[in-house]
Write a protein that holds these residues in place. Structure first.
Motif, PDB file in Angstrom:
ATOM      1  N   ARG A 186      -1.057  -4.569  12.920  1.00 33.70           N
ATOM      2  CA  ARG A 186      -0.575  -3.252  13.343  1.00 33.70           C
ATOM      3  C   ARG A 186      -1.292  -2.135  12.597  1.00 33.70           C
ATOM      4  O   ARG A 186      -1.592  -1.092  13.157  1.00 33.70           O
ATOM      5  CB  ARG A 186       0.921  -3.161  13.068  1.00 33.70           C
ATOM      6  CG  ARG A 186       1.524  -1.843  13.357  1.00 33.70           C
ATOM      7  CD  ARG A 186       2.995  -1.879  13.018  1.00 33.70           C
ATOM      8  NE  ARG A 186       3.628  -0.668  13.506  1.00 33.70           N
ATOM      9  CZ  ARG A 186       4.915  -0.472  13.464  1.00 33.70           C
ATOM     10  NH1 ARG A 186       5.707  -1.383  12.977  1.00 33.70           N
ATOM     11  NH2 ARG A 186       5.416   0.644  13.912  1.00 33.70           N
ATOM     12  N   ARG A 187      -1.531  -2.348  11.302  1.00 35.11           N
ATOM     13  CA  ARG A 187      -2.142  -1.304  10.486  1.00 35.11           C
ATOM     14  C   ARG A 187      -2.869  -1.940   9.306  1.00 35.11           C
ATOM     15  O   ARG A 187      -2.417  -2.931   8.747  1.00 35.11           O
ATOM     16  CB  ARG A 187      -1.062  -0.366   9.969  1.00 35.11           C
ATOM     17  CG  ARG A 187      -1.589   0.694   9.045  1.00 35.11           C
ATOM     18  CD  ARG A 187      -0.583   1.736   8.683  1.00 35.11           C
ATOM     19  NE  ARG A 187       0.657   1.163   8.190  1.00 35.11           N
ATOM     20  CZ  ARG A 187       1.718   1.895   7.903  1.00 35.11           C
ATOM     21  NH1 ARG A 187       1.691   3.196   8.073  1.00 35.11           N
ATOM     22  NH2 ARG A 187       2.802   1.325   7.457  1.00 35.11           N
ATOM     23  N   ARG A 241      -4.282  -0.621   5.678  1.00 33.82           N
ATOM     24  CA  ARG A 241      -4.262   0.508   4.745  1.00 33.82           C
ATOM     25  C   ARG A 241      -5.056   0.120   3.505  1.00 33.82           C
ATOM     26  O   ARG A 241      -4.759  -0.870   2.857  1.00 33.82           O
ATOM     27  CB  ARG A 241      -2.834   0.842   4.354  1.00 33.82           C
ATOM     28  CG  ARG A 241      -2.738   2.010   3.387  1.00 33.82           C
ATOM     29  CD  ARG A 241      -1.332   2.246   2.939  1.00 33.82           C
ATOM     30  NE  ARG A 241      -0.494   2.511   4.092  1.00 33.82           N
ATOM     31  CZ  ARG A 241       0.835   2.474   4.062  1.00 33.82           C
ATOM     32  NH1 ARG A 241       1.463   2.181   2.959  1.00 33.82           N
ATOM     33  NH2 ARG A 241       1.525   2.732   5.148  1.00 33.82           N
ATOM     34  N   GLN A 268      -3.636  -3.321   2.411  1.00 33.53           N
ATOM     35  CA  GLN A 268      -2.384  -3.810   2.986  1.00 33.53           C
ATOM     36  C   GLN A 268      -2.552  -3.962   4.487  1.00 33.53           C
ATOM     37  O   GLN A 268      -3.061  -3.061   5.154  1.00 33.53           O
ATOM     38  CB  GLN A 268      -1.231  -2.842   2.725  1.00 33.53           C
ATOM     39  CG  GLN A 268      -0.638  -2.979   1.360  1.00 33.53           C
ATOM     40  CD  GLN A 268       0.659  -2.203   1.249  1.00 33.53           C
ATOM     41  OE1 GLN A 268       0.850  -1.189   1.894  1.00 33.53           O
ATOM     42  NE2 GLN A 268       1.549  -2.704   0.419  1.00 33.53           N
ATOM     43  N   GLU A 314      -0.315  -4.764   7.862  1.00 36.75           N
ATOM     44  CA  GLU A 314       1.023  -4.889   8.429  1.00 36.75           C
ATOM     45  C   GLU A 314       0.879  -5.515   9.799  1.00 36.75           C
ATOM     46  O   GLU A 314       0.009  -5.121  10.581  1.00 36.75           O
ATOM     47  CB  GLU A 314       1.697  -3.525   8.537  1.00 36.75           C
ATOM     48  CG  GLU A 314       3.141  -3.625   8.946  1.00 36.75           C
ATOM     49  CD  GLU A 314       3.843  -2.284   8.943  1.00 36.75           C
ATOM     50  OE1 GLU A 314       4.825  -2.153   9.693  1.00 36.75           O
ATOM     51  OE2 GLU A 314       3.419  -1.382   8.205  1.00 36.75           O
ATOM     52  N   THR A 315       1.723  -6.500  10.108  1.00 41.95           N
ATOM     53  CA  THR A 315       1.595  -7.223  11.370  1.00 41.95           C
ATOM     54  C   THR A 315       2.783  -6.963  12.290  1.00 41.95           C
ATOM     55  O   THR A 315       3.862  -6.570  11.856  1.00 41.95           O
ATOM     56  CB  THR A 315       1.490  -8.745  11.137  1.00 41.95           C
ATOM     57  OG1 THR A 315       2.756  -9.230  10.695  1.00 41.95           O
ATOM     58  CG2 THR A 315       0.405  -9.088  10.134  1.00 41.95           C
ATOM     59  N   ARG A 340       8.040  -9.669  11.074  1.00 45.93           N
ATOM     60  CA  ARG A 340       6.988  -8.744  10.646  1.00 45.93           C
ATOM     61  C   ARG A 340       6.611  -9.038   9.203  1.00 45.93           C
ATOM     62  O   ARG A 340       7.451  -9.364   8.377  1.00 45.93           O
ATOM     63  CB  ARG A 340       7.452  -7.302  10.803  1.00 45.93           C
ATOM     64  CG  ARG A 340       7.451  -6.915  12.271  1.00 45.93           C
ATOM     65  CD  ARG A 340       7.755  -5.476  12.549  1.00 45.93           C
ATOM     66  NE  ARG A 340       7.122  -4.543  11.663  1.00 45.93           N
ATOM     67  CZ  ARG A 340       7.663  -3.377  11.331  1.00 45.93           C
ATOM     68  NH1 ARG A 340       8.832  -3.025  11.818  1.00 45.93           N
ATOM     69  NH2 ARG A 340       7.039  -2.561  10.526  1.00 45.93           N
ATOM     70  N   THR A 341       5.338  -8.935   8.937  1.00 45.12           N
ATOM     71  CA  THR A 341       4.799  -9.356   7.655  1.00 45.12           C
ATOM     72  C   THR A 341       3.862  -8.297   7.095  1.00 45.12           C
ATOM     73  O   THR A 341       3.164  -7.637   7.850  1.00 45.12           O
ATOM     74  CB  THR A 341       4.005 -10.675   7.839  1.00 45.12           C
ATOM     75  OG1 THR A 341       4.848 -11.626   8.487  1.00 45.12           O
ATOM     76  CG2 THR A 341       3.534 -11.241   6.535  1.00 45.12           C
ATOM     77  N   VAL A 342       3.868  -8.163   5.765  1.00 48.75           N
ATOM     78  CA  VAL A 342       2.891  -7.322   5.081  1.00 48.75           C
ATOM     79  C   VAL A 342       2.075  -8.236   4.168  1.00 48.75           C
ATOM     80  O   VAL A 342       2.633  -8.998   3.373  1.00 48.75           O
ATOM     81  CB  VAL A 342       3.554  -6.206   4.249  1.00 48.75           C
ATOM     82  CG1 VAL A 342       2.518  -5.469   3.404  1.00 48.75           C
ATOM     83  CG2 VAL A 342       4.275  -5.229   5.149  1.00 48.75           C
ATOM     84  N   THR A 364      -0.718  -8.147   1.243  1.00 53.21           N
ATOM     85  CA  THR A 364      -1.363  -7.290   0.260  1.00 53.21           C
ATOM     86  C   THR A 364      -2.482  -8.075  -0.404  1.00 53.21           C
ATOM     87  O   THR A 364      -2.262  -9.179  -0.906  1.00 53.21           O
ATOM     88  CB  THR A 364      -0.358  -6.801  -0.805  1.00 53.21           C
ATOM     89  OG1 THR A 364       0.734  -6.151  -0.143  1.00 53.21           O
ATOM     90  CG2 THR A 364      -1.012  -5.846  -1.785  1.00 53.21           C
ATOM     91  N   GLU A 418       4.444 -10.970   2.352  1.00 52.11           N
ATOM     92  CA  GLU A 418       5.856 -10.612   2.280  1.00 52.11           C
ATOM     93  C   GLU A 418       6.420 -10.416   3.675  1.00 52.11           C
ATOM     94  O   GLU A 418       5.809  -9.731   4.497  1.00 52.11           O
ATOM     95  CB  GLU A 418       6.038  -9.310   1.496  1.00 52.11           C
ATOM     96  CG  GLU A 418       5.478  -9.376   0.082  1.00 52.11           C
ATOM     97  CD  GLU A 418       5.457  -8.018  -0.566  1.00 52.11           C
ATOM     98  OE1 GLU A 418       6.418  -7.693  -1.282  1.00 52.11           O
ATOM     99  OE2 GLU A 418       4.480  -7.276  -0.324  1.00 52.11           O
ATOM    100  N   LEU A 430       9.033  -8.699   6.123  1.00 52.74           N
ATOM    101  CA  LEU A 430       9.833  -7.477   6.139  1.00 52.74           C
ATOM    102  C   LEU A 430      11.217  -7.786   6.698  1.00 52.74           C
ATOM    103  O   LEU A 430      11.357  -8.601   7.624  1.00 52.74           O
ATOM    104  CB  LEU A 430       9.154  -6.410   7.002  1.00 52.74           C
ATOM    105  CG  LEU A 430       7.815  -5.900   6.499  1.00 52.74           C
ATOM    106  CD1 LEU A 430       7.231  -4.906   7.500  1.00 52.74           C
ATOM    107  CD2 LEU A 430       7.946  -5.263   5.148  1.00 52.74           C
TER     108      LEU A 430
END
Length: 93
Positions: free
Chosen positions: A21-22, A24, A32, A34-35, A40-42, A44, A88, A90
């Motif tokens: 999704r993003r 960063r 980072q 983001e999925t 949903r997962t981050v 890092t 991680e 979410l």
């Protein structure tokens, strides 16, 4: 198309590029992802000189990312290095 995370403890996880999704990139030492995946997962990614890695992730050019073995001492300082990958989940909204 997927990319794979290879952790120092031997764990491997794969994510589809279509779920990102993003991306960063705070500085050259932290990325980072983001999925949209469920859950949903981050992800890092920490290390040194990671700006090019962030650009390649944005263009779906990376097949795998691996944490560097902390016992490796002969790696040049200017070389891109991934020291830690955290995955991680979410909490649901």
């Amino acid at each position: 198309m997927m990319f794979q995370l290879r952790l120092h403890d031997g764990t491997q996880e794969s994510f589809p590029y279509g779920d990102i999704r993003r991306i960063r990139c705070r500085d050259a030492g932290s990325i980072q992802l983001e999925t949209f995946s469920s859950p949903r997962t981050v992800v890092t990614i920490e290390g040194r000189h990671l700006q090019e890695l962030a650009a390649h992730l944005g263009n779906a050019l990376i097949l795998w990312i691996e944490e560097t073995d902390p016992r490796t001492v002969d790696r040049p300082e200017q070389m891109p290095t991934v020291t830690r990958i955290r995955v991680e989940l979410l909490p649901k909204d």
